[in-house]
Each structure stands twice: as structure tokens, then as C-alpha cells.
Design a protein around this motif. Structure first.
Motif, PDB file in Angstrom:
ATOM      1  N   GLU A  37       0.877  -1.174   0.000  1.00 20.08           N
ATOM      2  CA  GLU A  37       0.000   0.000   0.000  1.00 20.08           C
ATOM      3  C   GLU A  37       0.912   1.220   0.000  1.00 20.08           C
ATOM      4  OE1 GLU A  37      -3.063  -0.185  -0.473  1.00 20.08           O
ATOM      5  OE2 GLU A  37      -3.826  -2.062   0.369  1.00 20.08           O
ATOM      6  N   LEU A  38       1.090   1.817  -1.194  1.00 19.67           N
ATOM      7  CA  LEU A  38       2.099   2.859  -1.355  1.00 19.67           C
ATOM      8  C   LEU A  38       1.440   4.213  -1.633  1.00 19.67           C
ATOM      9  CD1 LEU A  38       4.536   0.606  -3.430  1.00 19.67           C
ATOM     10  CD2 LEU A  38       4.422   0.901  -0.949  1.00 19.67           C
ATOM     11  N   GLY A  39       1.932   4.967  -2.591  1.00 25.60           N
ATOM     12  CA  GLY A  39       1.497   6.349  -2.773  1.00 25.60           C
ATOM     13  C   GLY A  39       0.057   6.498  -3.229  1.00 25.60           C
ATOM     14  N   GLY A  40      -0.492   7.686  -2.999  1.00 26.23           N
ATOM     15  CA  GLY A  40      -1.867   7.983  -3.391  1.00 26.23           C
ATOM     16  C   GLY A  40      -1.970   8.960  -4.541  1.00 26.23           C
ATOM     17  N   ASN A  41      -1.862  10.263  -4.266  1.00 27.99           N
ATOM     18  CA  ASN A  41      -1.993  11.321  -5.285  1.00 27.99           C
ATOM     19  C   ASN A  41      -3.371  11.305  -5.931  1.00 27.99           C
ATOM     20  OD1 ASN A  41      -1.252  13.533  -6.700  1.00 27.99           O
ATOM     21  ND2 ASN A  41       0.308  12.540  -7.950  1.00 27.99           N
ATOM     22  N   ASN A  42      -4.383  11.415  -5.104  1.00 31.89           N
ATOM     23  CA  ASN A  42      -5.761  11.169  -5.504  1.00 31.89           C
ATOM     24  C   ASN A  42      -6.424  12.413  -6.099  1.00 31.89           C
ATOM     25  OD1 ASN A  42      -5.518   8.567  -3.952  1.00 31.89           O
ATOM     26  ND2 ASN A  42      -5.233  10.074  -2.331  1.00 31.89           N
TER      27      ASN A  42
END
Length: 508
Positions: free
Chosen positions: A262-267
Motif C-alpha cells: 500500500e504505497l502512494g496515493g496522489n488522488n
């Protein structure tokens, strides 16, 4: 101005909570300092595990697995149920510690503990539903079936922003699956980990489960390397940065272990011309500014239809001006501190990069309350209008910055949503059913979470949580996430008295 508690007051409140939970003072008076982001001061100290300690912990968990896997799953569920009862009993105490270490406002800290309680409820039910399938065989007198069996030791690596919930997501399901766990928490939130582990230890003792089935290691990344490297750790569930994922994934793959990343988002969220702007405003402000922008599901990019962009940005800026920023322990605070100076520096650099790339800061971005808390880092959440193509928007900054771009056609908005390398959470605000369905379709959002008329943060336990692309592809929590913690076996049962071969093969 917010009323700031002293560091001593925070330390005292934490110590009282730890006492009620049953954590000895000796466990929190070690040589490794624990600081609170509320004031920046030291509130406790812990010990540090060595690489040898970690190796021994894995060994104990591996030995405990040999017996735990033979315990019927519903009996394993009884342990998880008791853990949940203790979490309910000590919910407020654990929330106090989370607030002190992670800087979350009390309602968010309590909400995180509630996530633990919710996943326990789900796991207890799942302990009686580890279903396999029965399939028809092409051979007379034969039956095909699948069965699910315990996997082994599960290594859990968690981040500071959800210091206890993500551990519970993994541990509750791993335990009912018949696995044992080794946990390396983020170094900034070790007291939360000690308290959580103490409650599980109490549950283990009360139900008579093997004492070594859960192991807590307070170690830096170098000392804890065995969690990633050791063949005895069959699954590594790791939450953190994309950089971390790139480092550990090849090591796990090289030894044919399993990885749940479960790594980066940037949603991103799209706001269509038909959107209910009042609804959208509430969803956007919480998703973008909540937890001081330090959720993996934080809203970082807003893609707004040209016809409503100016009005919506003005309303967001006005709403941001009303947000109460300050010590999370103060009544009415909505936005607490960043975890440390490194997070503040990263935010400032991202804002400079945004301006250099053609962005205009609409509001926010400055440090506040510096006089009241010189060693802590509070910031005004920022809104930045950007050109559609800007490199800074492709990078996740773990701080409250909301980039705003505009679009004219929905296809272009979906393309903007999908163009970043991360793929965790996404949303669209629209009253047009066709737009909503296009966003949710195979050619719509490419994220693991796609919402309609709700923000990007605030996932529920019942659904699987995780994302695609550089987010890592892992799934935790609900749906059929339990399967990652187990191994699948296909069984062929021959009751015919004959020995026909599949596919009509003939052999003496």
C-alpha cells in the motif's frame, strides 16, 4: 489562538492512558526518544530492537505458527473477538496516544480505533466463512474442490499516519487465517504500537492462545531488514512510500515471498457541471485538509469543469479560511500539525515547484502558530491553480496542498485523473448518471477506489482497500482480502474405484 498543552501535560496524559491499558513505565522510559508533533517535545522513550532481536522474533512467530495453524478457525476467531472487546474498552485511551504521537484531532484518532474494532468484527465473522469451492469433474466418480490453509508468518510494516488501524486490518485477518505476525511500526508512533500490542497480549493470555503468535519489533529499517529478507516470513504487508516499495519488492520477489503493498496515493476528484456544489465543497475540504493532508487517500488534485471552477475555488478558499488550525487537543481544532519538519520542508518545496511550473497560490501554504509551538509545524492548507500539464502534480506530497485544474470534456477529466503514476483513490461529483457510470467503467478511473458524490478519503471496512500502478496493487480489509493471508490448494477426490485420466489420456 489555540490553547497549547505543554509537553509535560501531553506526556502525563499518555502515561495515564498507558497505565490503564497495562503498559509498564519501564517500556516507555528507554533511550530512544518519542516526540509529539503537537509541541515537538519529547514525551517518552523506548528501547530499540537489534537485528538479532528481529531474527529471534521471527523465529518465535514461526514456531508458534506450527501450533496455531492446527487450531480451528472459529476458535482462532475467539481470540480476535476478545481483542476487539478490549479495543472497545480502551478505545479512548488508545485514541489519546494516537493523538499525542500522530497529531490527529480526537475524533479522527477515535475513528482510527473504531476502524480496528470494525475489522475485528468482520474478521470474527470471516473465521466461520473461509470458503472454498466445489467444482464438477470431467471424470466419473471424481470431485474437485479448493481448500484454504494458513500461510505462515506475516510481516507487517506500517506508517505513521495510521499508526494502529492498518496493523489491525492485517492482524485480525491474519490471525483468523491461522497465521502469526511480526510488526514493525513507524518509528514516530512507537507508543501507539506498544499499547496496541499490549491489548493483544492480554487477549492472547485470557483465551489461552500461544503467547508468541504476535511479535512487536521497535527497530529502524536496517535492523528490521529480516522481515523483508527472511524466507520464514511468507507475506510482507507494507504501507509507505513508493520509494520504499521499490526497495523491498524485488527482495521479496527474489525469494518468492508474497507482498501486499500500500504505497502512494496522489488522488483526484472530478467536479462536473451538474454537481451539487454544496455537497462537493464539504467532501473536498475534508478530503484535502483533514489529518493535515497526511492520509494516503488525501485529495491532492481537483479537476473542475470550466463552467464552475471559479465559483468552486472561491468557495474552497473561503472555507479554508474558517478551518481551526492548532493543537489537536484543543476543542474545535480541525487541522492539527504535520508530523515533523521534513514534511513541512517537502510542502514548501512543492509550493515553490508549483509556482515555477506556472501555478498560482490561491490561499494558504504558510506556517502558522510558530510563536506558540516553535518546535512543531502547523500550516495553512493551500489551494493552487495549475496548468493541466505540470510535473509537480505527478508527485505525492504528504501535506495539505490541493492543486486545481480545469476541463471541458469528461474524457479529458478522466485522462487527467489517470495520468499520474499512482492509482489509489478517486472521486467524481455529478448528478448525471451517465457521467457517473462512465467514471466507474473499464475506461474510467484506473484507481482501486472510485467514488461518486463522496470524497477520496474515508473508506469503510467492508470493501477491499488498495490501489493500482505505483500504489502497489495490494488489497486489505474487506471483500475477499482474507485470501492473501492463506494458501490455496486444489483437491481431486476419486471415489470411483477406477483411475481414468483427465483429458482422455490413456496410460497403462
Amino acid at each position: 489562538m489555540t490553547n497549547f498543552p505543554t509537553t509535560d501535560e501531553i506526556a502525563r496524559n499518555v502515561r495515564e492512558a498507558l497505565d490503564r491499558i497495562g503498559v509498564s513505565a519501564e517500556a516507555t522510559t528507554g533511550p530512544v526518544a518519542v516526540h509529539t508533533p503537537i509541541t515537538g517535545g519529547q514525551i517518552a522513550g523506548t528501547f530499540a530492537n537489534t537485528a538479532e532481536d528481529v531474527d529471534a522474533a521471527i523465529g518465535r512467530a514461526d514456531a508458534a505458527f506450527r501450533g496455531w495453524r492446527e487450531v480451528p478457525a472459529p476458535v482462532r476467531g475467539a481470540l480476535v473477538k476478545r481483542w476487539g472487546e478490549l479495543l472497545v474498552e480502551y478505545k479512548q485511551d488508545l485514541a489519546v496516544i494516537v493523538t499525542a504521537e500522530a497529531g490527529k484531532i480526537p475524533s479522527e484518532a477515535a475513528g482510527e480505533v473504531q476502524e480496528m474494532i470494525d475489522i475485528v468484527d468482520l474478521a470474527v465473522g470471516q473465521s466461520r466463512q473461509l470458503y472454498g469451492k466445489t467444482m464438477p469433474s470431467e471424470r466419473p466418480g471424481h470431485r474437485l474442490a479448493e481448500t484454504w490453509h494458513p500461510l505462515g508468518v506475516v510481516g507487517i510494516i506500517t506508517a505513521f499516519n495510521f499508526p494502529v488501524a492498518v496493523y489491525a486490518w492485517n492482524t485480525a485477518l491474519a490471525l483468523i487465517a491461522g497465521d502469526t505476525v511480526v510488526w514493525k511500526p513507524a518509528e514516530a508512533v512507537r507508543l501507539s504500537a506498544i499499547a496496541t500490542d499490549a491489548l493483544l497480549a492480554r487477549a492472547v493470555e485470557e483465551v489461552g492462545a500461544p503467547a508468541d503468535l504476535h511479535q512487536l519489533v521497535l527497530a529502524d529499517r536496517h535492523a528490521a531488514a529480516a522481515i523483508v529478507e527472511d524466507d520464514r516470513v511468507r507475506l510482507v504487508s507494507a504501507t509507505g512510500s513508493v520509494r520504499m516499495g521499490r526497495e523491498i519488492a524485488p527482495t521479496i520477489a527474489a525469494r518468492f515471498g508474497r507482498a501486499l503493498l500500500e504505497l502512494g496515493g496522489n488522488n483526484a476528484a472530478i467536479v462536473a457541471p451538474s454537481a451539487d456544489l454544496d455537497l462537493a465543497l464539504r467532501g473536498i475540504v475534508f478530503a484535502a485538509a483533514g489529518t493535515a493532508g497526511q492520509r494516503c487517500t488525501t485529495l491532492r488534485r481537483l479537476i473542475v469543469h470550466t463552467s464552475v471552477a471559479d465559483e468552486l475555488v472561491e468557495r474552497i478558499a473561503k472555507a479554508y479560511g474558517t478551518l481551526a488550525i492548532g493543537a489537536p487537543t484543543s476543542e474545535g481544532t480541525l487541522v492539527g500539525p504535520l508530523i515533523n519538519r521534513a514534511s513541512f520542508d517537502a510542502q514548501q518545496q512543492a509550493l515553490r515547484d508549483a509556482v515555477e511550473q506556472g501555478g498560482t497560490v490561491v490561499c494558504g501554504g504558510e506556517r502558522v502558530l510558530e510563536d506558540a509551538a516553535a518546535d512543531a509545524f502547523y500550516v495553512q492548507p493551500a489551494v493552487v491553480r495549475m496548468p493541466a500539464q505540470s510535473q509537480v502534480m505527478h508527485e505525492e506530497t504528504f501535506a495539505p496542498i490541493l492543486y486545481v485544474v480545469t476541463y471541458d470534456e469528461l474524457a479529458d477529466a478522466i485522462a487527467l485523473n489517470n495520468e499520474v503514476p499512482q492509482g489509489l483513490s478517486s472521486a467524481i461529483f455529478t448528478q448525471d448518471q451517465a457521467e457517473a457510470e462512465r467514471f466507474l467503467s473499464a475506461s474510467g478511473s484506473d484507481c482501486g477506489i472510485s467514488n461518486v458524490n463522496i470524497g477520496t478519503s474515508g473508506a469503510e471496512i467492508g470493501g477491499a482497500f488498495g490501489g493500482e500502478k505505483e500504489t502497489g496493487g495490494g488489497r486489505e480489509s474487506g471483500s475477499d482480502s482474507w485470501k492473501i493471508y492463506m494458501r490455496q490448494a486444489t483437491n481431486t477426490i476419486n471415489y470411483s474405484g477406477e483411475l481414468p485420466l483427465a483429458q482422455g489420456v490413456e496410460f497403462i
